[in-house]
Design a protein around this motif. Sequence first.
Motif, PDB file in Angstrom:
ATOM      1  N   TRP A 166     -64.087 -61.471  63.104  1.00  0.00           N
ATOM      2  CA  TRP A 166     -63.515 -60.141  62.906  1.00  0.00           C
ATOM      3  C   TRP A 166     -62.025 -60.093  63.213  1.00  0.00           C
ATOM      4  CZ3 TRP A 166     -61.541 -56.652  66.644  1.00  0.00           C
ATOM      5  CH2 TRP A 166     -61.239 -55.379  66.146  1.00  0.00           C
ATOM      6  N   SER A 167     -61.607 -60.668  64.334  1.00  0.00           N
ATOM      7  CA  SER A 167     -60.193 -60.635  64.701  1.00  0.00           C
ATOM      8  C   SER A 167     -59.337 -61.375  63.686  1.00  0.00           C
ATOM      9  CB  SER A 167     -59.993 -61.237  66.096  1.00  0.00           C
ATOM     10  OG  SER A 167     -60.469 -62.573  66.137  1.00  0.00           O
ATOM     11  N   ASP A 168     -59.829 -62.487  63.156  1.00  0.00           N
ATOM     12  CA  ASP A 168     -59.077 -63.245  62.164  1.00  0.00           C
ATOM     13  C   ASP A 168     -58.968 -62.476  60.851  1.00  0.00           C
ATOM     14  OD1 ASP A 168     -58.763 -65.340  63.962  1.00  0.00           O
ATOM     15  OD2 ASP A 168     -60.615 -66.322  63.325  1.00  0.00           O
ATOM     16  N   GLN A 169     -60.009 -61.727  60.495  1.00  0.00           N
ATOM     17  CA  GLN A 169     -59.941 -60.894  59.299  1.00  0.00           C
ATOM     18  C   GLN A 169     -58.879 -59.810  59.450  1.00  0.00           C
ATOM     19  OE1 GLN A 169     -63.748 -59.607  57.499  1.00  0.00           O
ATOM     20  NE2 GLN A 169     -64.757 -60.853  59.053  1.00  0.00           N
ATOM     21  N   VAL A 170     -58.865 -59.150  60.601  1.00  0.00           N
ATOM     22  CA  VAL A 170     -57.895 -58.076  60.827  1.00  0.00           C
ATOM     23  C   VAL A 170     -56.477 -58.634  60.795  1.00  0.00           C
ATOM     24  CG1 VAL A 170     -57.064 -56.378  62.484  1.00  0.00           C
ATOM     25  CG2 VAL A 170     -59.514 -56.661  62.129  1.00  0.00           C
ATOM     26  N   VAL A 171     -56.242 -59.772  61.440  1.00  0.00           N
ATOM     27  CA  VAL A 171     -54.913 -60.372  61.447  1.00  0.00           C
ATOM     28  C   VAL A 171     -54.488 -60.745  60.034  1.00  0.00           C
ATOM     29  CG1 VAL A 171     -53.582 -62.380  62.199  1.00  0.00           C
ATOM     30  CG2 VAL A 171     -55.009 -61.159  63.828  1.00  0.00           C
ATOM     31  N   ALA A 172     -55.414 -61.263  59.237  1.00  0.00           N
ATOM     32  CA  ALA A 172     -55.095 -61.621  57.851  1.00  0.00           C
ATOM     33  C   ALA A 172     -54.683 -60.382  57.052  1.00  0.00           C
ATOM     34  CB  ALA A 172     -56.296 -62.299  57.195  1.00  0.00           C
ATOM     35  N   ILE A 173     -55.373 -59.267  57.265  1.00  0.00           N
ATOM     36  CA  ILE A 173     -55.013 -58.018  56.583  1.00  0.00           C
ATOM     37  C   ILE A 173     -53.634 -57.559  57.018  1.00  0.00           C
ATOM     38  CG2 ILE A 173     -55.585 -55.571  56.377  1.00  0.00           C
ATOM     39  CD1 ILE A 173     -58.518 -56.336  56.591  1.00  0.00           C
ATOM     40  N   LEU A 174     -53.364 -57.589  58.325  1.00  0.00           N
ATOM     41  CA  LEU A 174     -52.069 -57.135  58.838  1.00  0.00           C
ATOM     42  C   LEU A 174     -50.936 -58.018  58.337  1.00  0.00           C
ATOM     43  CD1 LEU A 174     -53.007 -56.267  62.537  1.00  0.00           C
ATOM     44  CD2 LEU A 174     -52.879 -54.742  60.569  1.00  0.00           C
ATOM     45  N   GLN A 175     -51.150 -59.331  58.323  1.00  0.00           N
ATOM     46  CA  GLN A 175     -50.112 -60.236  57.837  1.00  0.00           C
ATOM     47  C   GLN A 175     -49.862 -60.029  56.353  1.00  0.00           C
ATOM     48  OE1 GLN A 175     -48.199 -62.631  59.805  1.00  0.00           O
ATOM     49  NE2 GLN A 175     -47.061 -62.224  57.922  1.00  0.00           N
ATOM     50  N   ASP A 176     -50.938 -59.840  55.583  1.00  0.00           N
ATOM     51  CA  ASP A 176     -50.780 -59.586  54.146  1.00  0.00           C
ATOM     52  C   ASP A 176     -50.026 -58.278  53.906  1.00  0.00           C
ATOM     53  OD1 ASP A 176     -51.628 -60.118  51.251  1.00  0.00           O
ATOM     54  OD2 ASP A 176     -52.475 -58.113  51.597  1.00  0.00           O
ATOM     55  N   THR A 177     -50.329 -57.248  54.712  1.00  0.00           N
ATOM     56  CA  THR A 177     -49.629 -55.970  54.575  1.00  0.00           C
ATOM     57  C   THR A 177     -48.150 -56.121  54.933  1.00  0.00           C
ATOM     58  OG1 THR A 177     -51.679 -54.829  55.193  1.00  0.00           O
ATOM     59  CG2 THR A 177     -49.657 -53.541  55.234  1.00  0.00           C
ATOM     60  N   ALA A 178     -47.864 -56.918  55.973  1.00  0.00           N
ATOM     61  CA  ALA A 178     -46.477 -57.159  56.364  1.00  0.00           C
ATOM     62  C   ALA A 178     -45.714 -57.868  55.260  1.00  0.00           C
ATOM     63  CB  ALA A 178     -46.431 -57.971  57.657  1.00  0.00           C
ATOM     64  N   ASP A 179     -46.320 -58.884  54.655  1.00  0.00           N
ATOM     65  CA  ASP A 179     -45.663 -59.621  53.577  1.00  0.00           C
ATOM     66  C   ASP A 179     -45.433 -58.728  52.361  1.00  0.00           C
ATOM     67  OD1 ASP A 179     -45.773 -61.846  55.210  1.00  0.00           O
ATOM     68  OD2 ASP A 179     -47.594 -62.644  54.285  1.00  0.00           O
ATOM     69  N   ARG A 180     -46.382 -57.862  52.081  1.00  0.00           N
ATOM     70  CA  ARG A 180     -46.304 -57.016  50.894  1.00  0.00           C
ATOM     71  C   ARG A 180     -45.252 -55.921  51.034  1.00  0.00           C
ATOM     72  NH1 ARG A 180     -51.206 -56.017  50.795  1.00  0.00           N
ATOM     73  NH2 ARG A 180     -51.238 -53.906  51.638  1.00  0.00           N
ATOM     74  N   ASN A 181     -45.022 -55.449  52.265  1.00  0.00           N
ATOM     75  CA  ASN A 181     -44.120 -54.329  52.478  1.00  0.00           C
ATOM     76  C   ASN A 181     -42.802 -54.714  53.138  1.00  0.00           C
ATOM     77  OD1 ASN A 181     -45.822 -51.800  51.728  1.00  0.00           O
ATOM     78  ND2 ASN A 181     -47.195 -52.983  53.047  1.00  0.00           N
ATOM     79  N   ALA A 182     -42.566 -56.002  53.306  1.00  0.00           N
ATOM     80  CA  ALA A 182     -41.349 -56.437  53.999  1.00  0.00           C
ATOM     81  C   ALA A 182     -40.090 -55.993  53.274  1.00  0.00           C
ATOM     82  CB  ALA A 182     -41.348 -57.954  54.167  1.00  0.00           C
ATOM     83  N   GLY A 183     -40.138 -55.922  51.939  1.00  0.00           N
ATOM     84  CA  GLY A 183     -38.967 -55.525  51.171  1.00  0.00           C
ATOM     85  C   GLY A 183     -38.907 -54.049  50.845  1.00  0.00           C
ATOM     86  N   ASN A 184     -39.810 -53.271  51.380  1.00  0.00           N
ATOM     87  CA  ASN A 184     -39.837 -51.839  51.109  1.00  0.00           C
ATOM     88  C   ASN A 184     -38.735 -51.146  51.919  1.00  0.00           C
ATOM     89  OD1 ASN A 184     -40.414 -49.160  50.676  1.00  0.00           O
ATOM     90  ND2 ASN A 184     -42.516 -49.256  51.441  1.00  0.00           N
ATOM     91  N   PRO A 185     -37.790 -50.460  51.259  1.00  0.00           N
ATOM     92  CA  PRO A 185     -36.714 -49.784  52.020  1.00  0.00           C
ATOM     93  C   PRO A 185     -37.245 -48.762  53.019  1.00  0.00           C
ATOM     94  CG  PRO A 185     -36.193 -49.860  49.675  1.00  0.00           C
ATOM     95  CD  PRO A 185     -37.616 -50.319  49.805  1.00  0.00           C
ATOM     96  N   ALA A 186     -38.387 -48.165  52.713  1.00  0.00           N
ATOM     97  CA  ALA A 186     -38.964 -47.178  53.632  1.00  0.00           C
ATOM     98  C   ALA A 186     -39.581 -47.829  54.856  1.00  0.00           C
ATOM     99  CB  ALA A 186     -40.011 -46.338  52.906  1.00  0.00           C
TER     100      ALA A 186
END
Length: 225
Positions: A175-195
Motif C-alpha cells: 500500500w505505501s509503495d502504491q501511494v508513493v508511486a501515485i504521488l511521484q507520478d503526480t509530481a512529475d505530471r504537474n512539475a511544469g504547471n505555473p499554478a
Amino acid sequence: MTESDGKPHQGSAGSDGEPVYADRVYRSIPGVISGVLLLAVAGWLIADAALNGTGKTPYVSLAAVPVFAFPVIAYTLRPAVRVNDRRLVVRNPLRTITAPWASVDALRAGYSVELLAGGNKYQVWAVPVSLRQRKRANRIQQRGGPEQHASRLGAAFGRPTPSVVEGAPDPNRAWSDQVVAILQDTADRNAGNPAAAGPVVVRWCWWIIAPTLLGLAALIVAIAV
C-alpha cells in the motif's frame, strides 16, 4: 487504505471555468482505529479516576487529559496527505508541510516514506511502511499476482492480498509503495504547471503543542501540591 476512494470528486466550476476537484486524501486507517481505541480506553479510565478517586487522584487524572489526548490525536488521527493538481500537503503530528509540485524533488519509500522538497527532507507520517506487507506483495507477484491467486491465498488460507489504491500504476505492490508511486507520478505530471509553483511552507501545529505543554505543567503542579 485511503480516507477517500482515491478519485478526485468534481465540485463547482472555478474562476477560470474549469471544474474544481476535491483533494485526494491518504492516511493510515489502522492508525486512526488505534487512536480512537486508545482515546476511548483512556477516557473511561480517566473518568473513573475523576469520579471515584480520592485525595489528589481526581485532579491528577484531569490534568493528565491534555498530556495524553493531544499527543494521541497528533500521532494517530491527525496525520494525512492531501493531494491536488497544484500542491501536496503533508500533515504530520506537529507540523504541516505544504509543497507546490514544482518544489518537490522526489518522494521515496524505504523504511519510511520521505518527501524531498525545497532542499529539505520531511517524513510522511500518514503513509507508514510495512516491511511485512511489502514482502507479502513481492511473494504474490512472484507467484503470478493476486488475480491468479486471490481465491487460493485469500479464501482457502485467509491471507489477504495487497490493498489496491485507486490510480496506482502497479496495484500488486504494498500500500505505501502504491501511494508513493501515485504521488511521484503526480509530481512529475504537474512539475511544469505555473499554478504549481511556489516555496515550501512549514507550519507548526500549536493547537497540539500548546495544550500539551500547559497540561504537562498542570500535571506537575497537581502531583507536587
